[in-house]
Design an enzyme around this catalytic site. Sequence first.
Site, mmCIF file in Angstrom:
data_model
loop_
_atom_site.group_PDB
_atom_site.id
_atom_site.type_symbol
_atom_site.label_atom_id
_atom_site.label_comp_id
_atom_site.label_asym_id
_atom_site.label_seq_id
_atom_site.Cartn_x
_atom_site.Cartn_y
_atom_site.Cartn_z
ATOM 1 C CE LYS A 125 8.007 15.957 -35.646
ATOM 2 N NZ LYS A 125 9.430 16.085 -35.794
ATOM 3 N N GLY A 126 8.161 11.768 -40.919
ATOM 4 C CA GLY A 126 7.828 11.044 -42.618
ATOM 5 C C GLY A 126 7.081 10.138 -42.752
ATOM 6 C CB CYS A 127 4.864 9.473 -45.518
ATOM 7 S SG CYS A 127 3.340 10.293 -44.917
ATOM 8 C CB ILE A 128 9.285 8.389 -47.903
ATOM 9 C CG1 ILE A 128 8.164 8.990 -48.580
ATOM 10 C CG2 ILE A 128 10.200 7.479 -48.610
ATOM 11 C CD1 ILE A 128 7.385 7.894 -49.246
#
Lengths: 105, 163
Positions: free
Chosen positions: A102-105
């Site tokens: 789910k994260g952007c990084i």
Amino acid sequence: MAAKEYAGKTVELDADGNLANQADWSEDIAKSLAQEEGINGLTERHWVVVNYMRKEFQTKGDAPSIRKLTKESGVDTKELYSLFPGGPAKKAARIAGLPKPKGCI
Amino acid sequence: MAEPIKKVSIVVSRGSLEGVYPALIMANGARMEGIEATLFFTFFGLYGVIDKKMDHLKVATVGNPAMCVPSAMGPGLPTWIGALPGMSWFATGMMKKEIEKLDIPPIREFIEMIHDAGCEIYGCKATVDMFHLTKKDFCPQVDEIISVGQFYEKSAGAQIIFT
């Protein structure tokens, strides 16, 4: 929800095509998921990443960020991209039987 | 279904912390999705890759009407308070702390990570000449200093994103 057969077992998939139930995961399923992602034959280095991701997911409830992955798994960014060409975090999560990170990084 | 994005070319024109980070996050995100990515640093954006400057980028506390204190939903920060000595330093410290919590690396480490991920990094020749800089002033991840014409050549088939 779609169902598909991997390694002789029919499993439910989520909307992203990842395993819907982690309990269905096995090393044989991982191998056929990898094949579908264009990775023929998981090497020891692939397993380092896959196993690290599974461990992180079990304790934290989400896949690790790519920074954490490269720092803690012992596989650096360059190698990670060559092991899983075209989207390392996404592909490794799918092979590990986890939902899309789910994260952007 | 619409054609997926295959390549992005991201222009970084601002040199504040909040000016550089979004471009790096987008470039890294592109590579993670298997999208080819190029970063082109121009004007003050170059400070994001100048070896002696890149670790000291700051948040701009003046000229940003959306800037609120002490957190995003707090009252707005009046421009004259933002101009007080130390305010930019303070806001930068706060933002860096939050960035670290999200496991987003500091600028230098992020640039290394993105470059290792296969993103090409370029500096703008016109700005380099204007600022009297040379290739040696940049961090080693900068592949080349290129003209705007070369930038467009390298961006063939890419979506260009200006930040």
